[in-house]
Design a protein around this motif. Structure first.
Motif, short mmCIF file in Angstrom:
data_model
loop_
_atom_site.label_atom_id
_atom_site.label_comp_id
_atom_site.label_asym_id
_atom_site.label_seq_id
_atom_site.Cartn_x
_atom_site.Cartn_y
_atom_site.Cartn_z
N PHE A 50 -43.88 141.37 85.51
CA PHE A 50 -44.16 142.00 86.66
C PHE A 50 -45.92 142.07 87.05
N ASN A 108 -48.67 142.26 86.51
CA ASN A 108 -49.76 143.11 85.96
C ASN A 108 -50.96 142.88 86.33
N LEU A 109 -51.10 142.68 87.65
CA LEU A 109 -52.55 142.28 88.17
C LEU A 109 -53.27 143.67 88.47
N LEU A 110 -54.52 143.72 88.20
CA LEU A 110 -55.07 145.10 88.53
C LEU A 110 -55.12 145.34 90.08
N PRO A 111 -54.49 146.44 90.62
CA PRO A 111 -54.42 146.46 92.00
C PRO A 111 -55.72 146.84 92.81
N SER A 112 -56.74 147.06 91.81
CA SER A 112 -57.98 147.41 92.76
C SER A 112 -59.11 146.34 92.58
N LEU A 113 -58.42 144.99 92.13
CA LEU A 113 -59.26 143.76 92.12
C LEU A 113 -58.33 142.70 93.25
N THR A 114 -59.26 142.00 93.81
CA THR A 114 -58.56 140.90 94.51
C THR A 114 -58.27 139.78 93.58
N GLU A 165 -60.75 138.34 92.01
CA GLU A 165 -61.55 139.31 90.98
C GLU A 165 -60.73 139.16 89.83
N ALA A 186 -61.41 136.30 87.73
CA ALA A 186 -62.78 136.38 87.25
C ALA A 186 -62.72 137.22 86.14
N LEU A 187 -61.87 138.42 86.12
CA LEU A 187 -61.63 139.13 85.02
C LEU A 187 -61.80 138.35 83.52
N PHE A 190 -55.96 141.56 98.24
CA PHE A 190 -55.86 142.46 96.98
C PHE A 190 -54.24 142.27 96.79
N ARG A 221 -54.68 133.42 86.67
CA ARG A 221 -55.56 134.03 85.80
C ARG A 221 -55.28 133.86 84.33
#
Lengths: 235, 787
Positions: A95, A97-103, A106, A109-110, A137, A153
């Motif tokens: 699933f 598991n991207l952070l929804p608040s980052l593009t 980003e 980049a995390l 996003f 990522r």
């Protein structure tokens, strides 16, 4: 054959949940060489996810040894496992598991911000064919695109190991193929050892070896005489 | 900016409504601290500056007539720095177009030297010409109350002779910040004025040339006030001196002190409660908010972020929320603090205001809030961070619910499924339920404590004006009169009943505790001015023995039957021992009363009176007032009805304003709690709710399921909230109780009801906001992700 990167002996994992004891891994032995592409196959509860978690330093084994090169992961503490993950392992989850608040950019980049010799986020995204979508996003991307961001990522840090849990499980065939292409090109171009849990026959055909799981052990190993190219893959 | 920081900013933006609601709760807590501490500091510093700049004296004494030669002897008392002798007399005023008699406190201004103590702050005009017999300066409030301008006239009866006076200036004085007329409780600027007049004119009117009738003394630092007072008393006694007293018995100072004490106590009682409640709520809310991030925390750990980095990230998140709240709170608190300072400043008529910006106030508020937020987040983080990432990334395993009744019971026939879901949910999270209950009941509680002052004041008015002092007016005499004065007053038009009162200044002592008070002699069968005991029953005074304020009994540590020592400070100054016979329920000042006959025997005098309480036929009031204005022996007339009106006005202004501000902040906190509970419940159960929608539940049904628990908890929290509020009110009442004023704890049902209505209103408002969210719930996206 090149050097061994993973080596498990008598690996056991027991989950205690309430009054029930679940033996997820029951004394498993295993060797994986550097640069191999491995598919883990088996019914749910057969122990493949547990193995992947231990391989990735996400969970502790109950007993046995599990070597990454010359390091026994079962002896590492939380802190050391964190750095093991940070320096050597890339993950791809079913699933995303991207952070929804980052593009997309980003989210990559995390990882690159905390890695030693990462590629640039846009480079990683280019490898999975998403260079032109990198400022979107997660909510603006399709499932396949989100999964490719997750792959970008995972590989951006140039990991030695890429661990994927049902990477195409939530995707249709068309987008699934793009994800497989991305995984293959990483494996070929960067020589990353790749371990994939999947029921997808197409992926099985591009792997070096397919390990069949049953009751917390490897019941059968099937070796592909010749790996298919990504372009030859049919769903 | 790192990717994590970007995530932080976007999360704050995404959760803005919740961030705002939490910040408001913190802001509410911080602003009460800044408001209360700030306004108290400001007023306190204003008073200090005012006293200092205008030479407020330390010791005061009234004397019948002392020769000026005595001044040197007073100056030579060790510890005395400066002496200001003056003529000070009370006199009735006759003001054009003003029917009630007013009282003037006349004070002489020195002619040949500068005023050294209690100097005037001239607001307009000039000081009177020493040669003029008619020019006066009046206090500004009095002038304003009557619409007097420079050049306005009014008349006064000075020593039996009516004299026309012209206003040439208005002024303020540190001696009369709180100007209360004789027999009154509250300042009444229409009926009591301070009139400064040239020494020659005033001394001439009272035959006090080369003499004085009042002296103010400034002490050296480290001087013993008691010692100076004792020696001053000795010097003045032969000249008809009444016992000297220090600042703490000076009316204006004592009242000001009391009001500031009240503010100070408020700042020490309410804000900590607010801050504590806010801290607790923030702790609770942020804890749940962070727990919701469980999967993201797992992921961050999976890709190699250390526990410390993850914890740091979320700590930053909550600290930013806290900082927003602190900014709100500081701004609002500063604004409200200035407003309250201004309000009190106007009430007391300070010539200027010193606004204190004590940085430590802000630090206390901010520090506590940050700590609360950090601890709240820390608690949740500890739970999440200790999970292996593989586990954290999976949704928490389905919580284990249990039957609370044997399965064979057909419970479901009685209650519908949504109710069962709610009850199981509550039973499943006992701690969370308890905390939510506690949070909501705290909100109700702080509303009760913000609103209860009104009830208490009504009780005070009831007891003071309708149970105890039921007279229409109290007439004070310039000099002590024979008790026969009663017959004279009875002859006045409209007078229905008269009761004399004899007031003697005394020092009352038990062990090492001592107070200077008035001892009043009451005639048998007094029916106008009655003595009310602590059970609110009128009592008849026994032949001997004292009735004392229950507060005084508490201060002295005596009970009924105990003996107290009494120094009589008038006539033949003797010390006697008297038993305490009754403790009295009264709310203003501390005092003692005894049978008039017994007091006369004690004083070794024939029955006398300093004042009389009268009941007057309302239809004849005008003629009554006219007669009084022509009576030289009367120095003042206190009117109960006007006093009550003034009291209500002052109370409305100060106490109600404070209560309104605090109630407003409490309402904000209540909204913050309920809204956050609702929002977090929504996030926690979004998947379940979406599943229900897929199964065919309507939006309204889904909303009902979500809000049912909250509604149930909100209602359930009310009774403990009332109890909590009553407890807080008791703490407030106990801490605010002083010698000058105190209250009985009364909380009306209406106050409980109003508090609950506000909290329930806040809950309904949150429900409306959450409704929009539920209606916008995206089924597919919720169900698509995760198993």
């Amino acid at each position: 054959m090149s050097e061994t990167i993973f080596s498990a002996r008598g690996l056991t994992k027991v989950y205690v949940s309430g009054e029930v004891e679940v033996r997820a891994l029951a004394g498993l032995d295993l060797d994986i060489s550097n640069g191999e592409m491995i598919v883990l196959l088996g019914p749910s509860g057969s122990g493949k996810s547990t193995l992947l978690n231990i391989m990735g330093g996400l969970d502790h084994a109950t007993s046995g040894t599990f070597f990454f090169k010359d390091r026994d992961l079962t002896r590492l503490d939380d802190e050391a496992l964190t750095f093991y993950r940070r320096d050597h392992v890339g993950f791809v989850f079913q699933f995303y598991n991207l952070l929804p608040s980052l593009t997309a950019f980003e989210n990559v980049a995390l990882v690159t911000e905390i890695s030693k010799q990462p590629m640039r986020p846009d480079e990683a995204l280019a490898m999975v064919g998403l260079k032109d979508r990198m400022h979107h996003f997660p909510a603006q991307l399709s499932g396949g695109e989100q999964q490719r961001v997750a792959i970008a990522r995972a590989i951006a840090k140039r990991p030695e190991v890429l661990l994927c849990d049902e990477p195409t499980g939530a995707l249709d065939s068309k987008t699934g193929i793009k994800v497989i292409e991305a995984l293959l090109s990483v494996n070929e171009q960067l020589g990353t050892t790749t371990v994939i849990i999947t029921h997808n026959a197409a992926i099985q055909s591009v792997a070096d070896r397919v390990m069949h799981f049953a009751d917390g052990r490897i019941s059968n190993i099937q070796k592909n005489a010749s790996r298919q190219k990504a372009s030859e893959v049919t769903w | 900016m790192t990717a994590l920081d970007l995530k932080l900013m976007r999360d704050l933006k995404r959760l803005w409504a919740q961030v705002l609601a939490i910040a408001l709760v913190i802001g509410g807590g911080v602003s009460t601290v800044v408001l209360a501490v700030g306004s108290h500091h400001s007023l306190d510093e204003t008073r200090i500056a005012y006293y200092e700049r205008y030479g407020f004296a330390d010791v005061f004494a009234q004397v019948r007539r002392a020769p000026n030669d005595l001044i040197h002897q007073i100056e030579e008392i060790p510890g005395v720095a400066m002496v200001e002798p003056r003529v000070a007399q009370l006199a009735l005023l006759d003001i054009p177009d003003f029917r009630e008699p007013a009282t003037g406190q006349f004070i002489s201004l020195p002619e040949k030297r500068q005023q050294v103590l209690n100097r005037l702050y001239m607001r307009s005009g000039r000081q009177p010409d020493p040669a003029s017999e008619h020019e006066v300066v009046v206090n500004e409030s009095f002038a304003k109350a009557h619409g007097f301008a420079l050049g306005s006239h009014f008349a006064a009866i000075l020593n039996g002779r009516k004299r026309d006076l012209t206003i040439v200036g208005t002024a303020m004085s540190p001696e009369f910040i709180y100007a209360v007329g004789p027999g009154d409780i509250m300042p009444d600027n229409r009926r009591y004025g301070i009139v400064w007049m040239g020494e020659r004119a005033l001394a001439g009117a009272y035959n006090l040339k080369n003499g004085f009738s009042n002296v103010a003394v400034k002490l050296l630092p480290n001087a013993s006030e008691d010692e100076v007072i004792r020696r001053l008393d000795d010097l003045l006694e032969p000249y008809g001196g009444r016992a000297a007293y220090g600042r703490k018995d000076q009316t204006s100072h004592a009242w000001l002190n009391h009001e500031l004490d009240m503010l100070n106590n408020m700042s020490r009682t309410l804000p900590p409660i607010f801050l504590l409640v806010a801290a607790f709520l923030v702790n609770l809310t942020l804890g749940r908010l962070v727990a919701l991030e469980r999967e993201q925390i797992g992921l961050l750990k999976a890709i190699g972020y250390t526990n410390r980095a993850v914890a740091g990230h979320y700590l930053k998140f909550v600290l930013i929320i806290a900082a927003i709240g602190i900014a709100f709170g500081s701004l609002a608190g500063t604004g409200l603090g200035s407003y309250v300072t201004q309000l009190f400043g106007d009430f007391f008529r300070f010539p200027f205001l010193v606004f204190s910006r004590d940085v430590s106030t802000y630090f206390i508020g901010a520090g506590l809030s940050l700590l609360a937020a950090a601890i709240g987040a820390g608690r949740a983080l500890r739970d999440v961070v200790t999970l292996p990432p593989a586990v954290a990334m999976q949704p928490p395993s389905p919580p284990r619910f249990s039957h609370f009744l044997p399965t064979s019971w057909s419970f479901n026939r009685i209650v519908r499924q949504p109710t069962v879901m709610m009850l199981r949910n509550i039973a499943r999270h006992p701690a969370r339920t308890a905390f939510t209950l506690l949070g909501i009941s705290m909100a109700t509680g702080i509303l009760v404590v913000s609103l209860f002052t009104r009830d208490t004041m009504e009780n005070l008015i009831d007891v003071t004006y309708f149970l105890a002092d039921r007279q229409d007016a109290t007439m004070s005499f310039a000099e002590r009169r024979s008790a026969n004065v009663v017959y004279q007053v009875e002859q006045l038009p409209g007078v229905l009943a008269v009761e004399p009162s004899r007031d003697v200044p005394i020092r009352i002592r038990h062990g090492s505790v001592e107070r200077r008070i008035l001892l009043s002699g009451k005639t048998k069968g007094s029916d106008l001015s009655r003595i009310i005991d602590v059970n609110l029953h009128p009592v008849v005074l026994p032949e001997d023995g004292l009735a004392i304020s229950s507060m005084l009994a508490q201060i002295l540590g005596v009970r009924i039957g105990d003996q107290v020592e009494v120094d009589l400070l008038e006539g033949q100054r003797r010390t006697v021992t008297l038993p305490v016979a009754v403790t009295v329920e009264d709310y203003f000042g501390i005092r003692a009363m005894m049978d008039a006959g017994a007091l006369a025997r004690l004083m070794r005098e024939s029955p006398a009176a300093n004042s009389v309480h009268v009941s007057v036929d309302r239809s004849l009031l005008d003629t009554f007032y006219e007669k009084i204005k022509a009576m030289p022996m009367v120095s003042g007339l206190a009117l109960q009805r006007v006093s009550l009106m003034n009291f209500r006005e002052a109370v409305a202004l100060l106490i109600t304003t404070m209560a309104t501000i605090y109630a407003g902040l409490a309402a904000i906190i209540a909204f913050g709690v309920v809204y956050n509970s609702a929002r977090i419940s929504l996030s926690e159960s979004a998947r379940d709710l979406a599943s229900l929608r897929v199964l065919g539940f309507t939006r309204a049904e889904v909303l009902r399921i979500l809000l049912l628990e909250l509604a149930f908890l909100t209602l359930l929290a009310q009774p403990p909230g009332w109890a909590f509020g009553y407890g807080l009110a008791w703490v407030m009442k106990t801490r605010l109780a002083g010698e000058l004023m105190r209250v009985r704890l009364v909380v009306e049902h209406f106050t409980y009801a109003l508090s609950s209505v506000i909290v329930i209103g806040a809950a309904l408002f949150s429900a409306l906001v959450v409704r929009k969210r539920v209606y916008a719930l995206d089924l597919v996206s919720v169900l698509k992700t995760r198993d």
